[in-house]
Motif scaffolding. Structure first.
Motif, PDB file in Angstrom:
ATOM      1  N   MET A  28       0.859  -1.201   0.000  1.00 13.10           N
ATOM      2  CA  MET A  28       0.000   0.000   0.000  1.00 13.10           C
ATOM      3  C   MET A  28       0.888   1.242   0.000  1.00 13.10           C
ATOM      4  O   MET A  28       1.768   1.404   0.855  1.00 13.10           O
ATOM      5  CB  MET A  28      -0.871  -0.003   1.254  1.00 13.10           C
ATOM      6  N   PRO A  29       0.774   2.158  -0.984  1.00 15.86           N
ATOM      7  CA  PRO A  29       1.621   3.339  -1.015  1.00 15.86           C
ATOM      8  C   PRO A  29       1.450   4.189   0.232  1.00 15.86           C
ATOM      9  O   PRO A  29       0.354   4.303   0.773  1.00 15.86           O
ATOM     10  CB  PRO A  29       1.137   4.073  -2.275  1.00 15.86           C
ATOM     11  N   ILE A  30       2.544   4.806   0.630  1.00 14.76           N
ATOM     12  CA  ILE A  30       2.529   5.669   1.803  1.00 14.76           C
ATOM     13  C   ILE A  30       2.766   7.093   1.346  1.00 14.76           C
ATOM     14  O   ILE A  30       3.646   7.363   0.537  1.00 14.76           O
ATOM     15  CB  ILE A  30       3.623   5.250   2.808  1.00 14.76           C
ATOM     16  N   ALA A  31       1.992   8.020   1.846  1.00 18.78           N
ATOM     17  CA  ALA A  31       2.126   9.414   1.443  1.00 18.78           C
ATOM     18  C   ALA A  31       3.449   9.976   1.934  1.00 18.78           C
ATOM     19  O   ALA A  31       3.976   9.584   2.972  1.00 18.78           O
ATOM     20  CB  ALA A  31       0.966  10.236   2.009  1.00 18.78           C
ATOM     21  N   ALA A  32       3.996  10.930   1.167  1.00 15.94           N
ATOM     22  CA  ALA A  32       5.226  11.586   1.572  1.00 15.94           C
ATOM     23  C   ALA A  32       5.007  12.378   2.847  1.00 15.94           C
ATOM     24  O   ALA A  32       3.927  12.892   3.103  1.00 15.94           O
ATOM     25  CB  ALA A  32       5.700  12.524   0.457  1.00 15.94           C
ATOM     26  N   GLN A  33       6.046  12.514   3.641  1.00 18.96           N
ATOM     27  CA  GLN A  33       5.970  13.252   4.892  1.00 18.96           C
ATOM     28  C   GLN A  33       6.424  14.693   4.669  1.00 18.96           C
ATOM     29  O   GLN A  33       7.314  14.971   3.863  1.00 18.96           O
ATOM     30  CB  GLN A  33       6.874  12.595   5.938  1.00 18.96           C
ATOM     31  N   GLU A  34       5.803  15.614   5.364  1.00 20.68           N
ATOM     32  CA  GLU A  34       6.257  17.002   5.307  1.00 20.68           C
ATOM     33  C   GLU A  34       7.627  17.107   5.967  1.00 20.68           C
ATOM     34  O   GLU A  34       7.917  16.436   6.955  1.00 20.68           O
ATOM     35  CB  GLU A  34       5.263  17.914   6.037  1.00 20.68           C
ATOM     36  N   PHE A  35       8.471  17.965   5.420  1.00 21.41           N
ATOM     37  CA  PHE A  35       9.835  18.102   5.925  1.00 21.41           C
ATOM     38  C   PHE A  35      10.136  19.569   6.117  1.00 21.41           C
ATOM     39  O   PHE A  35       9.878  20.372   5.228  1.00 21.41           O
ATOM     40  CB  PHE A  35      10.815  17.487   4.922  1.00 21.41           C
ATOM     41  N   THR A  39      11.657  28.690   2.142  1.00 22.34           N
ATOM     42  CA  THR A  39      10.498  28.884   3.025  1.00 22.34           C
ATOM     43  C   THR A  39       9.189  28.811   2.245  1.00 22.34           C
ATOM     44  O   THR A  39       8.137  28.553   2.834  1.00 22.34           O
ATOM     45  CB  THR A  39      10.586  30.238   3.749  1.00 22.34           C
ATOM     46  N   GLN A  40       9.235  29.062   0.934  1.00 23.99           N
ATOM     47  CA  GLN A  40       8.034  28.978   0.105  1.00 23.99           C
ATOM     48  C   GLN A  40       7.734  27.539  -0.307  1.00 23.99           C
ATOM     49  O   GLN A  40       6.606  27.239  -0.697  1.00 23.99           O
ATOM     50  CB  GLN A  40       8.205  29.834  -1.155  1.00 23.99           C
ATOM     51  N   CYS A  41       8.737  26.676  -0.231  1.00 25.85           N
ATOM     52  CA  CYS A  41       8.576  25.303  -0.699  1.00 25.85           C
ATOM     53  C   CYS A  41       7.828  24.439   0.313  1.00 25.85           C
ATOM     54  O   CYS A  41       7.882  24.679   1.518  1.00 25.85           O
ATOM     55  CB  CYS A  41       9.957  24.663  -0.943  1.00 25.85           C
ATOM     56  N   ARG A  42       7.131  23.451  -0.208  1.00 25.68           N
ATOM     57  CA  ARG A  42       6.702  22.327   0.606  1.00 25.68           C
ATOM     58  C   ARG A  42       7.773  21.252   0.456  1.00 25.68           C
ATOM     59  O   ARG A  42       8.237  20.987  -0.655  1.00 25.68           O
ATOM     60  CB  ARG A  42       5.362  21.785   0.137  1.00 25.68           C
ATOM     61  N   TRP A  43       8.123  20.637   1.564  1.00 31.83           N
ATOM     62  CA  TRP A  43       9.204  19.654   1.547  1.00 31.83           C
ATOM     63  C   TRP A  43       8.649  18.276   1.865  1.00 31.83           C
ATOM     64  O   TRP A  43       7.788  18.122   2.728  1.00 31.83           O
ATOM     65  CB  TRP A  43      10.288  20.033   2.553  1.00 31.83           C
ATOM     66  N   HIS A  44       9.148  17.287   1.180  1.00 31.07           N
ATOM     67  CA  HIS A  44       8.690  15.913   1.340  1.00 31.07           C
ATOM     68  C   HIS A  44       9.890  14.982   1.405  1.00 31.07           C
ATOM     69  O   HIS A  44      10.757  15.022   0.529  1.00 31.07           O
ATOM     70  CB  HIS A  44       7.797  15.490   0.171  1.00 31.07           C
ATOM     71  N   ARG A  45       9.923  14.180   2.448  1.00 26.98           N
ATOM     72  CA  ARG A  45      10.953  13.146   2.551  1.00 26.98           C
ATOM     73  C   ARG A  45      10.290  11.796   2.258  1.00 26.98           C
ATOM     74  O   ARG A  45       9.229  11.479   2.818  1.00 26.98           O
ATOM     75  CB  ARG A  45      11.563  13.118   3.955  1.00 26.98           C
ATOM     76  N   LEU A  46      10.889  11.018   1.377  1.00 26.48           N
ATOM     77  CA  LEU A  46      10.349   9.714   1.009  1.00 26.48           C
ATOM     78  C   LEU A  46      11.376   8.622   1.284  1.00 26.48           C
ATOM     79  O   LEU A  46      12.578   8.818   1.053  1.00 26.48           O
ATOM     80  CB  LEU A  46       9.971   9.668  -0.475  1.00 26.48           C
ATOM     81  N   GLU A  47      10.881   7.504   1.750  1.00 26.49           N
ATOM     82  CA  GLU A  47      11.707   6.317   1.907  1.00 26.49           C
ATOM     83  C   GLU A  47      11.546   5.450   0.663  1.00 26.49           C
ATOM     84  O   GLU A  47      10.571   5.602  -0.090  1.00 26.49           O
ATOM     85  CB  GLU A  47      11.299   5.541   3.168  1.00 26.49           C
ATOM     86  N   HIS A 100       7.384   7.243  -7.568  1.00 27.54           N
ATOM     87  CA  HIS A 100       7.852   6.437  -6.443  1.00 27.54           C
ATOM     88  C   HIS A 100       9.331   6.716  -6.180  1.00 27.54           C
ATOM     89  O   HIS A 100      10.101   6.985  -7.105  1.00 27.54           O
ATOM     90  CB  HIS A 100       7.670   4.944  -6.719  1.00 27.54           C
ATOM     91  N   ALA A 101       9.712   6.624  -4.912  1.00 26.83           N
ATOM     92  CA  ALA A 101      11.113   6.769  -4.535  1.00 26.83           C
ATOM     93  C   ALA A 101      11.833   5.441  -4.712  1.00 26.83           C
ATOM     94  O   ALA A 101      11.389   4.414  -4.203  1.00 26.83           O
ATOM     95  CB  ALA A 101      11.222   7.240  -3.089  1.00 26.83           C
ATOM     96  N   MET A 102      12.928   5.463  -5.451  1.00 23.75           N
ATOM     97  CA  MET A 102      13.760   4.276  -5.599  1.00 23.75           C
ATOM     98  C   MET A 102      14.849   4.241  -4.535  1.00 23.75           C
ATOM     99  O   MET A 102      15.425   3.199  -4.248  1.00 23.75           O
ATOM    100  CB  MET A 102      14.370   4.227  -6.999  1.00 23.75           C
ATOM    101  N   GLN A 103      15.154   5.418  -4.005  1.00 21.93           N
ATOM    102  CA  GLN A 103      16.092   5.575  -2.893  1.00 21.93           C
ATOM    103  C   GLN A 103      15.465   6.561  -1.912  1.00 21.93           C
ATOM    104  O   GLN A 103      14.461   7.205  -2.225  1.00 21.93           O
ATOM    105  CB  GLN A 103      17.439   6.120  -3.385  1.00 21.93           C
ATOM    106  N   ALA A 104      16.044   6.675  -0.723  1.00 19.46           N
ATOM    107  CA  ALA A 104      15.612   7.736   0.188  1.00 19.46           C
ATOM    108  C   ALA A 104      15.763   9.067  -0.540  1.00 19.46           C
ATOM    109  O   ALA A 104      16.826   9.355  -1.092  1.00 19.46           O
ATOM    110  CB  ALA A 104      16.447   7.713   1.461  1.00 19.46           C
ATOM    111  N   SER A 105      14.694   9.863  -0.568  1.00 22.88           N
ATOM    112  CA  SER A 105      14.678  11.055  -1.421  1.00 22.88           C
ATOM    113  C   SER A 105      14.091  12.254  -0.694  1.00 22.88           C
ATOM    114  O   SER A 105      13.262  12.105   0.207  1.00 22.88           O
ATOM    115  CB  SER A 105      13.861  10.795  -2.692  1.00 22.88           C
ATOM    116  N   LEU A 106      14.538  13.433  -1.109  1.00 25.66           N
ATOM    117  CA  LEU A 106      14.012  14.693  -0.593  1.00 25.66           C
ATOM    118  C   LEU A 106      13.517  15.518  -1.768  1.00 25.66           C
ATOM    119  O   LEU A 106      14.259  15.757  -2.727  1.00 25.66           O
ATOM    120  CB  LEU A 106      15.091  15.465   0.172  1.00 25.66           C
TER     121      LEU A 106
END
Length: 238
Positions: A1-8, A36-44, A106-112
């Motif tokens: 089940m896909p997991i949503a990206a987390q805010e960073f 500061t204007q960006c939304r940030w997402h960390r993905l595993e 999809h993230a193939m590696q840990a990604s920002l």
């Protein structure tokens, strides 16, 4: 089940924007404001990034590796390509395209990943002429990549398409002399999804190239031992 990206939090990450080629003309101060204007997402690895191509935002990969793919109505999967650090995607989408193609990231590696709204992106490129030029150049390069992909799918056999894909990855990884190291090695299933074929066909051709001495596995990596030899095979397939 896909997991949503987390805010960073952006405050700790603006330095990463320094490595984005089309933002290199900006000062550290302007990059800090942009962060500061960006939304940030960390993905595993394996996580899906929700939003691109549906929310009218421009996304840029700051670090890691992403894949872009889709599914047909029959459930058949295909990978369009990979996104490397510095590349942007998802921007300029019309509000309601007549025929929406569902693109999954999809993230193939840990990604920002960072994203800007279309309005914020427009303000940036209108106020920074060097950024505008870099974005146009980037779009031109993407058009060239797409054109090569369409020609490859339409004119080459599966064997030729595999040779072309390996050469493209070799160029991205860096060619030294006659060799290039793909680290980690591309997965055969991913290659099959990109080439529109089966994993078995990819495995057979990879084995043949290994017997010819053009490829060699090195742990989790794949070494292309003779890049020019692979180019010769590609020319023969054209």
């Amino acid at each position: 089940m896909p997991i949503a990206a987390q805010e960073f939090p952006s405050g700790a990450s603006w330095q990463g924007l320094r490595g984005v080629s089309w933002l290199q003309s900006l000062s550290d101060e302007k990059l800090a404001v942009l962060a500061t204007q960006c939304r940030w997402h960390r993905l595993e690895p394996g996580q899906m990034l929700h939003g691109p191509y549906t929310d009218r935002r421009m996304y840029v990969l700051v670090g890691g590796l992403l894949s872009l793919g889709s599914y047909s109505a029959s459930g058949r999967a295909m990978i369009f390509g990979h996104v490397e650090p510095g590349f942007f995607f998802g921007a300029f989408a019309p509000p309601q395209p007549p025929q929406r193609v569902s693109v999954q990231v999809h993230a193939m590696q840990a990604s920002l990943v960072a994203s800007l709204s279309n309005e914020e992106l427009e303000a940036l490129i209108m106020s920074e002429i060097l950024v505008m030029r870099a974005v146009v150049q980037h779009l031109s390069e993407l058009t060239g990549v797409l054109a090569r992909r369409v020609v490859s799918l339409g004119t080459l056999s599966v064997r030729g398409r595999l040779h072309a894909q390996l050469l493209e990855q070799a160029e991205r990884a860096g060619i030294e002399g006659e060799q290039a190291l793909l680290s980690p090695a591309p997965r055969q299933n991913d290659l099959a999804l990109m080439l529109g074929t089966s994993r078995e066909e990819v495995a057979r051709e990879m084995s043949r190239l290994t017997r010819l001495g053009l490829l060699r596995r090195e742990g989790r990596n794949l070494r292309i031992c003779h890049v020019d030899g692979l180019r010769v095979l590609l020319e023969e397939a054209r």
